[in-house]
Design a protein around this motif. Structure first.
Motif, short mmCIF file in Angstrom:
data_model
loop_
_atom_site.label_atom_id
_atom_site.label_comp_id
_atom_site.label_asym_id
_atom_site.label_seq_id
_atom_site.Cartn_x
_atom_site.Cartn_y
_atom_site.Cartn_z
N HIS A 1 -3.31 -6.26 2.80
CA HIS A 1 -4.14 -5.07 2.55
C HIS A 1 -3.44 -3.92 1.84
O HIS A 1 -4.04 -3.25 1.01
N VAL A 2 -2.17 -3.64 2.16
CA VAL A 2 -1.53 -2.42 1.63
C VAL A 2 -0.72 -2.67 0.37
O VAL A 2 -0.12 -1.74 -0.17
N HIS A 3 -0.67 -3.90 -0.12
CA HIS A 3 -0.04 -4.21 -1.41
C HIS A 3 1.39 -3.69 -1.52
O HIS A 3 1.77 -3.06 -2.50
N GLY A 4 2.17 -3.93 -0.50
CA GLY A 4 3.59 -3.61 -0.57
C GLY A 4 3.92 -2.13 -0.54
O GLY A 4 4.99 -1.72 -0.98
N GLY A 5 3.02 -1.31 -0.03
CA GLY A 5 3.33 0.10 0.07
C GLY A 5 2.99 0.91 -1.15
O GLY A 5 3.48 2.02 -1.33
N GLU B 1 -3.27 -2.68 -12.96
CA GLU B 1 -3.15 -1.22 -13.02
C GLU B 1 -2.75 -0.66 -11.67
O GLU B 1 -1.92 0.26 -11.57
N PHE B 2 -3.29 -1.20 -10.60
CA PHE B 2 -3.01 -0.70 -9.24
C PHE B 2 -1.62 -1.08 -8.75
O PHE B 2 -1.00 -0.33 -8.00
N THR B 3 -1.14 -2.26 -9.16
CA THR B 3 0.07 -2.80 -8.54
C THR B 3 1.25 -2.99 -9.48
O THR B 3 2.37 -3.21 -9.02
N ILE C 1 1.45 -10.44 -2.00
CA ILE C 1 2.27 -10.87 -3.13
C ILE C 1 2.96 -9.69 -3.81
O ILE C 1 4.04 -9.81 -4.37
N ASP C 2 2.35 -8.50 -3.72
CA ASP C 2 2.93 -7.32 -4.34
C ASP C 2 4.05 -6.72 -3.49
O ASP C 2 4.72 -5.78 -3.93
#
Length: 214
Positions: free
Chosen positions: A166-170, A32-34, A190-191
């Motif tokens: 930490h920031v999951h690709g922005g 859901e987040f990514t 990875i995101d």
């Protein structure tokens, strides 16, 4: 646990180096987040497949920059780590339990004969690579490894690189778009990969060159 001295890693044909972060195994809301292209039921298997598709064998080393497991038992974590190719060196993230991760690492190393390691919250790694053309200089790059992006890091003005997660690709959900644009800093989550796979050292070199000649 954290090492403030510089460790040297030499890349060879039989010792490749990969980077990834924020795998979040067992995290029920990470899709859901990514927006990861999988289902909750298949999340763990999908992550394993994505990693093993680019990490060729047990002789590869994988630097994981934090947040590996999320709300699982030691036995479940051991089962996951046992299926991943390569030796995994872990930087701790805000969702990691240090003692649990050490227990899981030691268990898998004993069972599989691997060399998984926990590097702590912060680590300095000098990566060396032999030139492919005789007579050229060795490639050397100092990497500052931390789960959290640092604004001003050790040897920044001498060309070192800040490698983080930490920031999951922005993703706006993780406030990554609020990061300032600084040369030689890169999120290996990875995101942040277009193919949702770990980054090779060659990938990281190429990305860093886009912002500064290294």
């Amino acid at each position: 646990m954290s090492n403030y001295n510089v460790e040297t890693f030499t890349i060879s044909e039989t010792n490749q180096l990969f980077f990834v972060s924020d795998l979040h195994f067992f995290h029920k809301k990470i899709i859901e987040f990514t927006g990861r292209p999988t289902t909750l039921e298949n999340l763990n298997n999908w992550i394993i497949q994505q990693c093993n598709s680019v990490i060729p064998n047990k002789h590869s080393t994988v630097l994981h920059l934090g947040d590996m497991f999320f709300g699982c038992t030691n036995e479940q974590a051991v089962e996951i780590l046992s299926q991943l190719n390569g030796d995994w060196w872990f930087i701790l993230g805000n969702h990691d339990n240090p003692s649990k991760l050490e227990t899981v690492i030691n268990t898998v190393n004993k069972i599989k004969g691997t060399n998984h390691r926990c590097l702590g919250w912060y680590h300095k790694l000098l990566v060396k690579q032999e030139p492919k053309v005789k007579g050229e200089k060795w490639y050397k790059k100092l990497l500052i490894l931390c789960h959290f992006p640092i604004e001003d890091w050790d040897s920044k003005h001498y060309g070192s690189a800040m490698i983080h997660g930490h920031v999951h690709g922005g993703s706006s959900d993780h406030d990554g778009r609020g990061l300032s644009k600084i040369p030689n800093r890169f999120d290996v989550g990875i995101d942040n990969s277009h193919t949702f796979t770990p980054f090779s050292f060659e990938d990281v070199k190429r990305i860093l060159r886009k912002t500064r000649d290294v």
